[in-house]
Design a protein around this motif. Structure first.
Motif, PDB file in Angstrom:
ATOM      1  N   CYS A  97       0.832  -1.204   0.000  1.00 22.55           N
ATOM      2  CA  CYS A  97       0.000   0.000   0.000  1.00 22.55           C
ATOM      3  C   CYS A  97       0.871   1.260   0.000  1.00 22.55           C
ATOM      4  N   ASN A  98       0.242   2.375  -0.346  1.00 22.69           N
ATOM      5  CA  ASN A  98       0.911   3.670  -0.369  1.00 22.69           C
ATOM      6  C   ASN A  98       2.189   3.615  -1.208  1.00 22.69           C
ATOM      7  N   THR A  99       2.062   2.913  -2.331  1.00 22.26           N
ATOM      8  CA  THR A  99       3.179   2.769  -3.265  1.00 22.26           C
ATOM      9  C   THR A  99       2.727   3.257  -4.636  1.00 22.26           C
ATOM     10  N   GLU A 100       3.293   4.332  -5.094  1.00 25.80           N
ATOM     11  CA  GLU A 100       2.885   4.926  -6.364  1.00 25.80           C
ATOM     12  C   GLU A 100       3.795   4.455  -7.493  1.00 25.80           C
ATOM     13  N   VAL A 101       3.182   3.976  -8.556  1.00 25.26           N
ATOM     14  CA  VAL A 101       3.938   3.578  -9.740  1.00 25.26           C
ATOM     15  C   VAL A 101       4.273   4.830 -10.545  1.00 25.26           C
ATOM     16  N   ARG A 102       5.568   5.018 -10.789  1.00 26.68           N
ATOM     17  CA  ARG A 102       6.024   6.204 -11.525  1.00 26.68           C
ATOM     18  C   ARG A 102       6.283   5.901 -13.010  1.00 26.68           C
ATOM     19  N   SER A 103       6.663   4.646 -13.294  1.00 26.86           N
ATOM     20  CA  SER A 103       6.993   4.312 -14.686  1.00 26.86           C
ATOM     21  C   SER A 103       6.918   2.808 -14.910  1.00 26.86           C
ATOM     22  N   VAL A 104       6.371   2.431 -16.068  1.00 21.79           N
ATOM     23  CA  VAL A 104       6.410   1.046 -16.548  1.00 21.79           C
ATOM     24  C   VAL A 104       6.968   1.095 -17.962  1.00 21.79           C
ATOM     25  N   SER A 105       8.046   0.389 -18.193  1.00 22.90           N
ATOM     26  CA  SER A 105       8.668   0.392 -19.511  1.00 22.90           C
ATOM     27  C   SER A 105       9.195  -0.996 -19.842  1.00 22.90           C
ATOM     28  N   LEU A 106       9.443  -1.234 -21.118  1.00 26.46           N
ATOM     29  CA  LEU A 106       9.957  -2.519 -21.570  1.00 26.46           C
ATOM     30  C   LEU A 106      11.440  -2.663 -21.240  1.00 26.46           C
ATOM     31  N   SER A 107      11.839  -3.901 -20.980  1.00 26.29           N
ATOM     32  CA  SER A 107      13.249  -4.221 -20.802  1.00 26.29           C
ATOM     33  C   SER A 107      13.537  -5.512 -21.557  1.00 26.29           C
ATOM     34  N   GLU A 108      14.766  -5.930 -21.575  1.00 22.78           N
ATOM     35  CA  GLU A 108      15.123  -7.137 -22.318  1.00 22.78           C
ATOM     36  C   GLU A 108      14.432  -8.377 -21.766  1.00 22.78           C
ATOM     37  N   ASN A 109      14.207  -8.408 -20.465  1.00 16.61           N
ATOM     38  CA  ASN A 109      13.640  -9.596 -19.823  1.00 16.61           C
ATOM     39  C   ASN A 109      12.211  -9.394 -19.332  1.00 16.61           C
ATOM     40  N   GLY A 110      11.547  -8.380 -19.825  1.00 15.60           N
ATOM     41  CA  GLY A 110      10.180  -8.138 -19.388  1.00 15.60           C
ATOM     42  C   GLY A 110       9.891  -6.665 -19.212  1.00 15.60           C
ATOM     43  N   TYR A 111       9.630  -6.274 -17.958  1.00 12.23           N
ATOM     44  CA  TYR A 111       9.224  -4.898 -17.685  1.00 12.23           C
ATOM     45  C   TYR A 111      10.008  -4.311 -16.518  1.00 12.23           C
ATOM     46  N   ARG A 112      10.342  -3.054 -16.686  1.00 14.08           N
ATOM     47  CA  ARG A 112      11.004  -2.282 -15.652  1.00 14.08           C
ATOM     48  C   ARG A 112       9.941  -1.386 -15.010  1.00 14.08           C
ATOM     49  N   VAL A 113       9.711  -1.567 -13.735  1.00 16.85           N
ATOM     50  CA  VAL A 113       8.678  -0.813 -13.018  1.00 16.85           C
ATOM     51  C   VAL A 113       9.334  -0.002 -11.907  1.00 16.85           C
ATOM     52  N   ILE A 114       9.177   1.294 -11.986  1.00 13.49           N
ATOM     53  CA  ILE A 114       9.749   2.183 -10.975  1.00 13.49           C
ATOM     54  C   ILE A 114       8.616   2.739 -10.119  1.00 13.49           C
ATOM     55  N   THR A 115       8.715   2.552  -8.819  1.00 14.34           N
ATOM     56  CA  THR A 115       7.753   3.128  -7.879  1.00 14.34           C
ATOM     57  C   THR A 115       8.445   4.248  -7.108  1.00 14.34           C
ATOM     58  N   ASP A 116       7.712   4.872  -6.213  1.00 12.99           N
ATOM     59  CA  ASP A 116       8.311   5.941  -5.419  1.00 12.99           C
ATOM     60  C   ASP A 116       9.219   5.400  -4.322  1.00 12.99           C
ATOM     61  N   THR A 117       9.308   4.085  -4.212  1.00 10.73           N
ATOM     62  CA  THR A 117      10.144   3.510  -3.160  1.00 10.73           C
ATOM     63  C   THR A 117      11.178   2.506  -3.667  1.00 10.73           C
ATOM     64  N   ALA A 118      11.016   1.976  -4.896  1.00  4.27           N
ATOM     65  CA  ALA A 118      11.920   0.918  -5.336  1.00  4.27           C
ATOM     66  C   ALA A 118      11.932   0.791  -6.862  1.00  4.27           C
ATOM     67  N   PHE A 119      12.872  -0.029  -7.332  1.00  5.38           N
ATOM     68  CA  PHE A 119      13.055  -0.312  -8.749  1.00  5.38           C
ATOM     69  C   PHE A 119      12.837  -1.817  -8.920  1.00  5.38           C
ATOM     70  N   TRP A 120      11.846  -2.200  -9.759  1.00  2.65           N
ATOM     71  CA  TRP A 120      11.456  -3.603  -9.903  1.00  2.65           C
ATOM     72  C   TRP A 120      11.632  -4.078 -11.338  1.00  2.65           C
ATOM     73  N   MET A 121      11.854  -5.379 -11.462  1.00  8.14           N
ATOM     74  CA  MET A 121      11.838  -6.056 -12.758  1.00  8.14           C
ATOM     75  C   MET A 121      10.813  -7.180 -12.683  1.00  8.14           C
ATOM     76  N   ALA A 122       9.990  -7.315 -13.714  1.00  8.69           N
ATOM     77  CA  ALA A 122       8.964  -8.366 -13.738  1.00  8.69           C
ATOM     78  C   ALA A 122       8.809  -8.882 -15.162  1.00  8.69           C
ATOM     79  N   LYS A 123       8.434 -10.140 -15.290  1.00  5.59           N
ATOM     80  CA  LYS A 123       8.212 -10.738 -16.604  1.00  5.59           C
ATOM     81  C   LYS A 123       6.858 -10.353 -17.177  1.00  5.59           C
ATOM     82  N   SER A 124       5.926  -9.981 -16.283  1.00  6.46           N
ATOM     83  CA  SER A 124       4.570  -9.654 -16.728  1.00  6.46           C
ATOM     84  C   SER A 124       3.998  -8.552 -15.838  1.00  6.46           C
TER      85      SER A 124
END
Length: 414
Positions: A97-124
């Protein structure tokens, strides 16, 4: 530090949580991001007296259904918040909760998701931010006189905050007709501008209309694969109100109580509002839709040999207006409520799947970007894709697509 997971779900409302439950049941690693608390829009962007249009017995989610003492009642929005919170706790949904998604973009292995607290990588990624994102207000609204107050339903917590001067409600689907009804009950002078709408009785042949729509398969009817994205995103909702009184709510009932009904608003200037002469056509079309819907229910009843009372023929609504101009000053109208639906904004989505209007171009929740899906959009897969009762079936099917994308065996995703 980069964090990794198989699936990221954006949004912890009914659509996001239903998807989370299905992924949990398959043992798929995932996380749910929510900008506020669980069911945030139900908490902060719904009127305080709002009730669901569907009876409690229809409040169903994957692996959960209503078991309370009032199956035929209509759940208050605060109870919906509690329901979704309890549902999340029941299977320990991995919600941040209280986590804002700032960006979702493509990467070589899926998706790069940047929130206001962390940097994530996900396949879907599953975008489950819902259908009711930003109120849809026409561009010409900016030409209205600055002293005329303009509000949208998400900012109207209580009608008591509006003075008893004249009020123009624009839009006659579920939200607009309910607001007009509440305002009339509060003693306001109401003008309702009506465009396309779906007239529906609250009860029919001894049962709530939702019973027949559910049993006959109307609500689970699949989206026409040839239907345009624009047509399904702006499909009008049923003219219904969730009330223990089981009363009908349509243009005829509120007109008899004193509301002035006019045609669709086409433009504005100063204190002048211009309306089309299409009111009669809109009413006739709504009556025709209702007749077709009830005929379909009658056919279902007869073909299944169900013994229920025969309903008297519902009289068509007879309201005619050739009014083309509303002078707000002469009418004493000081407030305009825009009940004209919603649009969706995905400013943080940096994947080439958006239309010129900013909507996500998807077919049944599947986008052209591998591994990127949607949930909870109007008529996404079925007529009830935005209903609490409808997101479950969609979630099961989207989860199968996710499992296939992740390379899981089909037997596991069944």
């Amino acid at each position: 530090m980069i964090r990794k997971t198989d699936v990221i779900i954006i949004g912890a409302g009914q659509a996001g949580l239903a998807t989370s439950r299905c992924l949990t049941d398959l043992g798929i690693d995932h996380v749910v991001f929510e900008r506020g608390e669980i069911a945030q829009r139900w908490r902060t962007e719904r009127r305080k007296n709002l009730h669901l249009l569907t009876p409690n017995w229809m409040t169903r989610l994957p692996s959960w259904s209503y078991v309370g003492a009032d199956p035929d009642g209509f759940m208050h929005k605060d109870d919906v918040v509690q329901l979704l919170s309890d549902y999340s706790d029941d299977f320990a949904a991995p919600v941040q909760c209280n986590t804002e998604v700032r960006s979702v973009s493509l990467s070589e292995n899926g998706y790069r998701v940047i929130t206001d607290t962390a940097f994530w990588m996900a396949k879907s990624v599953v975008i489950a931010t819902g259908a009711c994102d930003k109120p849809l207000v026409p561009e010409f609204a900016r030409y209205i006189h600055p002293l005329i107050r303009q509000v949208t339903p998400d900012r109207l917590d209580d009608i008591s905050e509006i003075s008893h001067s004249g009020i123009l409600v624009v839009g006659a689907s579920a939200t607009g007709i309910q607001l007009a009804d509440e305002l009339l009950r509060g003693g306001c002078d109401v003008t309702l501008a009506a465009g396309s709408h779906v007239r529906t009785p609250r009860r029919y042949r001894g049962r709530d209309i939702m019973y027949w729509l559910d049993q006959s398969g109307v609500l689970s009817e699949l989206r026409d694969s040839q239907a345009s994205l624009k047509s399904v995103l702006h499909h009008p909702s049923f003219q219904l109100v969730g009330s223990a009184l089981n009363r009908d709510l349509d243009l005829g009932s509120i007109s008899r109580r004193g509301a002035k009904i006019v045609g669709r608003v086409t433009s504005m200037s100063g204190r002048r509002v211009f309306v089309s002469n299409t009111l009669s056509a809109s009413i006739d079309a709504a009556d025709a839709r209702q007749k077709r819907l009830l005929s379909r229910i009658d056919h279902y009843i007869e073909s299944h040999g169900i013994d229920v009372p025969v309903e008297p023929v519902i009289a068509p609504i007879k309201i005619r207006s050739d009014e083309s101009l509303i002078n707000l000053a002469e009418r004493g109208i000081k407030t305009i409520i825009w009940a004209t639906g919603y649009k969706r904004e995905y400013l943080w989505l940096n994947v080439p799947v958006k239309t010129a209007k900013g909507e996500i171009d998807q077919a049944g929740g599947v986008t052209s970007a591998p591994g990127l899906f949607t949930m909870g959009l109007p008529f996404m897969r079925r007529r009830n894709s935005t209903f609490i009762d409808g997101v479950g079936a969609d979630a099961h099917e989207i989860t199968k697509f996710i499992a296939a994308h992740l390379g899981l065996r089909s037997t596991r995703a069944a």
